[in-house]
Design a protein around this motif. Sequence first.
Motif, PDB file in Angstrom:
ATOM      1  N   GLY A   1      -1.596  41.823 -22.088  1.00 25.85           N
ATOM      2  CA  GLY A   1      -2.363  41.239 -20.773  1.00 25.85           C
ATOM      3  C   GLY A   1      -3.142  42.438 -20.114  1.00 25.85           C
ATOM      4  N   ASN A   2      -3.589  41.996 -18.999  1.00 30.51           N
ATOM      5  CA  ASN A   2      -4.577  42.890 -18.552  1.00 30.51           C
ATOM      6  C   ASN A   2      -3.626  43.865 -17.459  1.00 30.51           C
ATOM      7  OD1 ASN A   2      -7.723  42.553 -18.934  1.00 30.51           O
ATOM      8  ND2 ASN A   2      -7.025  40.382 -18.868  1.00 30.51           N
ATOM      9  N   VAL A  40      -5.936  39.828 -24.507  1.00 30.17           N
ATOM     10  CA  VAL A  40      -6.756  39.273 -23.661  1.00 30.17           C
ATOM     11  C   VAL A  40      -7.359  40.465 -22.981  1.00 30.17           C
ATOM     12  CG1 VAL A  40      -6.154  36.986 -23.434  1.00 30.17           C
ATOM     13  CG2 VAL A  40      -5.231  38.570 -22.004  1.00 30.17           C
ATOM     14  N   TYR A  83     -11.287  22.802 -24.713  1.00 28.86           N
ATOM     15  CA  TYR A  83     -12.685  23.392 -24.825  1.00 28.86           C
ATOM     16  C   TYR A  83     -13.487  23.032 -26.071  1.00 28.86           C
ATOM     17  CZ  TYR A  83     -11.723  27.239 -21.160  1.00 28.86           C
ATOM     18  OH  TYR A  83     -11.484  27.678 -19.913  1.00 28.86           O
ATOM     19  N   ARG A  86     -13.265  30.180 -27.065  1.00 25.39           N
ATOM     20  CA  ARG A  86     -13.606  30.723 -25.717  1.00 25.39           C
ATOM     21  C   ARG A  86     -12.304  30.683 -24.829  1.00 25.39           C
ATOM     22  NH1 ARG A  86     -17.311  33.979 -25.371  1.00 25.39           N
ATOM     23  NH2 ARG A  86     -17.890  33.388 -22.874  1.00 25.39           N
ATOM     24  N   LEU A  87     -11.416  29.831 -25.124  1.00 27.82           N
ATOM     25  CA  LEU A  87      -9.898  29.754 -24.390  1.00 27.82           C
ATOM     26  C   LEU A  87      -9.318  30.936 -24.321  1.00 27.82           C
ATOM     27  CD1 LEU A  87      -8.288  27.806 -22.517  1.00 27.82           C
ATOM     28  CD2 LEU A  87      -7.225  27.276 -24.582  1.00 27.82           C
ATOM     29  N   GLY A  88      -8.959  31.387 -23.531  1.00 28.68           N
ATOM     30  CA  GLY A  88      -8.051  32.690 -23.537  1.00 28.68           C
ATOM     31  C   GLY A  88      -6.935  32.589 -24.587  1.00 28.68           C
ATOM     32  N   ASP A 107      -4.097  33.799 -24.600  1.00 29.41           N
ATOM     33  CA  ASP A 107      -3.025  33.637 -24.106  1.00 29.41           C
ATOM     34  C   ASP A 107      -2.573  32.438 -23.451  1.00 29.41           C
ATOM     35  OD1 ASP A 107      -4.916  34.147 -22.102  1.00 29.41           O
ATOM     36  OD2 ASP A 107      -3.729  34.905 -20.669  1.00 29.41           O
ATOM     37  N   ARG A 108      -3.474  31.735 -22.985  1.00 31.62           N
ATOM     38  CA  ARG A 108      -3.545  30.414 -22.383  1.00 31.62           C
ATOM     39  C   ARG A 108      -3.188  29.387 -23.468  1.00 31.62           C
ATOM     40  NH1 ARG A 108      -8.869  29.234 -19.265  1.00 31.62           N
ATOM     41  NH2 ARG A 108      -7.721  27.298 -18.711  1.00 31.62           N
ATOM     42  N   THR A 166      -2.176  38.968 -14.269  1.00 30.45           N
ATOM     43  CA  THR A 166      -3.280  39.479 -13.508  1.00 30.45           C
ATOM     44  C   THR A 166      -4.133  38.647 -13.068  1.00 30.45           C
ATOM     45  OG1 THR A 166      -3.393  41.343 -15.267  1.00 30.45           O
ATOM     46  CG2 THR A 166      -5.179  41.235 -14.123  1.00 30.45           C
ATOM     47  N   ALA A 167      -4.485  37.544 -13.938  1.00 32.96           N
ATOM     48  CA  ALA A 167      -5.364  36.181 -13.107  1.00 32.96           C
ATOM     49  C   ALA A 167      -4.073  35.177 -13.051  1.00 32.96           C
ATOM     50  CB  ALA A 167      -6.315  35.866 -14.265  1.00 32.96           C
ATOM     51  N   ILE A 171      -8.873  29.156 -13.368  1.00 35.11           N
ATOM     52  CA  ILE A 171      -8.481  30.527 -13.564  1.00 35.11           C
ATOM     53  C   ILE A 171      -9.131  31.057 -12.057  1.00 35.11           C
ATOM     54  CG2 ILE A 171      -9.271  33.011 -14.482  1.00 35.11           C
ATOM     55  CD1 ILE A 171     -10.600  31.261 -16.745  1.00 35.11           C
TER      56      ILE A 171
HETATM   57  C1  LIG Z   1      -8.128  34.798 -17.753  1.00 36.24           C
HETATM   58  C2  LIG Z   1      -7.559  35.648 -18.618  1.00 36.24           C
HETATM   59  C3  LIG Z   1      -7.972  37.047 -18.646  1.00 36.24           C
HETATM   60  C4  LIG Z   1      -6.035  35.753 -18.108  1.00 36.24           C
HETATM   61  O1  LIG Z   1      -5.576  37.127 -18.397  1.00 36.24           O
HETATM   62  P1  LIG Z   1      -4.143  37.780 -17.966  1.00 36.24           P
HETATM   63  O2  LIG Z   1      -3.990  37.297 -16.529  1.00 36.24           O
HETATM   64  O3  LIG Z   1      -3.130  36.898 -18.865  1.00 36.24           O
HETATM   65  O4  LIG Z   1      -4.401  39.131 -18.093  1.00 36.24           O
HETATM   66  C5  LIG Z   1      -7.571  35.271 -20.093  1.00 36.24           C
HETATM   67  O5  LIG Z   1      -6.843  33.969 -20.008  1.00 36.24           O
HETATM   68  C6  LIG Z   1      -9.106  35.221 -20.678  1.00 36.24           C
HETATM   69  O6  LIG Z   1      -9.330  35.977 -21.148  1.00 36.24           O
HETATM   70  N1  LIG Z   1      -9.377  33.828 -20.954  1.00 36.24           N
HETATM   71  C7  LIG Z   1     -10.767  33.837 -21.309  1.00 36.24           C
HETATM   72  C8  LIG Z   1     -11.658  32.926 -20.533  1.00 36.24           C
HETATM   73  C9  LIG Z   1     -11.083  31.444 -20.318  1.00 36.24           C
HETATM   74  O7  LIG Z   1      -9.806  31.454 -20.874  1.00 36.24           O
HETATM   75  O8  LIG Z   1     -11.651  30.350 -20.177  1.00 36.24           O
END
Ligand SMILES: CC(C)(COP(=O)(O)O)[C@@H](O)C(=O)NCCC(=O)O
Length: 246
Positions: A8-9, A57, A94, A99-101, A103-104, A126-127, A144
């Motif tokens: 993660g970030n 991510v 999506y 393009r979806l993270g 982690d999500r 982080t987010a 987000i």
């Molecule tokens: C928004 C995030 C950076 C969250 O990362 P985290 O808070 O887990 O570090 C990650 O889900 C991401 O890289 N998303 C890409 C853009 C999206 O999901 O639309």
Amino acid sequence: MKLLIDIGNSRVKWARSEPGRYTFGGAFATDASSLAGACESQMAELPRPEAVLVSNVAGARMGRLVADWASARWAVPVRFLCSEASAMGVVNAYPDPARLGVDRWLGLIGAWRMHRDACCIVSAGTALTIDLLDGEGRHRGGVIGPGLSLMRTALTSLEALAGEVESGNDFFCNRTAPALSSGILYSAVGLIRESLGRAARLLATEPVVLLTGGDAAMLRPYIEGPVQLVPHLVLEGLHAVAERSP
Ligand SMILES: CC(C)(COP(=O)(O)O)[C@@H](O)C(=O)NCCC(=O)O
Ligand SMILES: Nc1ncnc2c1ncn2[C@@H]1O[C@H](COP(=O)(O)OP(=O)(O)O)[C@@H](O)[C@H]1O
Ligand SMILES: [K+]
């Protein structure tokens, strides 16, 4: 045994995956200067994994640092997961699934494996990401927002607001430090509550909340309704994938 790594970030979290058994291992800062050393001190003594599965991510450089360390330590295949259009009963909302993270995406996979019913995944890292999964495993999209630390860093970078953020009990405060704390907390809580209200109307049922991420425990008291605290949902998603992979 497969080694699971969630980059993660803010923090890297890792776990061991064996058939039917997932064991959380530890966490360390997502910091390029100390990453290899942290991998060495936390994971070097593990038995050689048959594979390393990574959710990343935090950018290519962090991913490369982890992959280089694992390859040098064990000469083992390192697999970087990517978000897909559908997998394991989950359908990505999506139109461009990648393009979806990731982690999500893995949070959705983990949630569906746990619940197989409508749920709202709240990931307070982080987010602050919030994703909705309906009762058929369809991702209905997400939002987000800023995580608590991100909001704190941004606000206290303003000269007038510099200094400690002080936790308080009141919503309306008569001093700067608790006013900051209240504003940061309820910015997150407000987004979560708005999401849950809209989710219930959209699905015509109240989805269970899966609350995960480093700030999950702190936010838990402010979320009404059925909530399940899952400290490391991304790792659980990686475990689900690991159990399905050869
Ligand atoms: C928004 C995030 C950076 C969250 O990362 P985290 O808070 O887990 O570090 C990650 O889900 C991401 O890289 N998303 C890409 C853009 C999206 O999901 O639309
Ligand atoms: N030991 C810790 N180190 C850093 N952040 C922590 C720690 N414990 C809780 N947190 C909180 O958790 C957040 C990071 O959560 P995490 O889920 O690890 O984020 P990410 O997945 O984005 O790296 C931080 O913003 C901080 O508020
Ligand atoms: K997150």
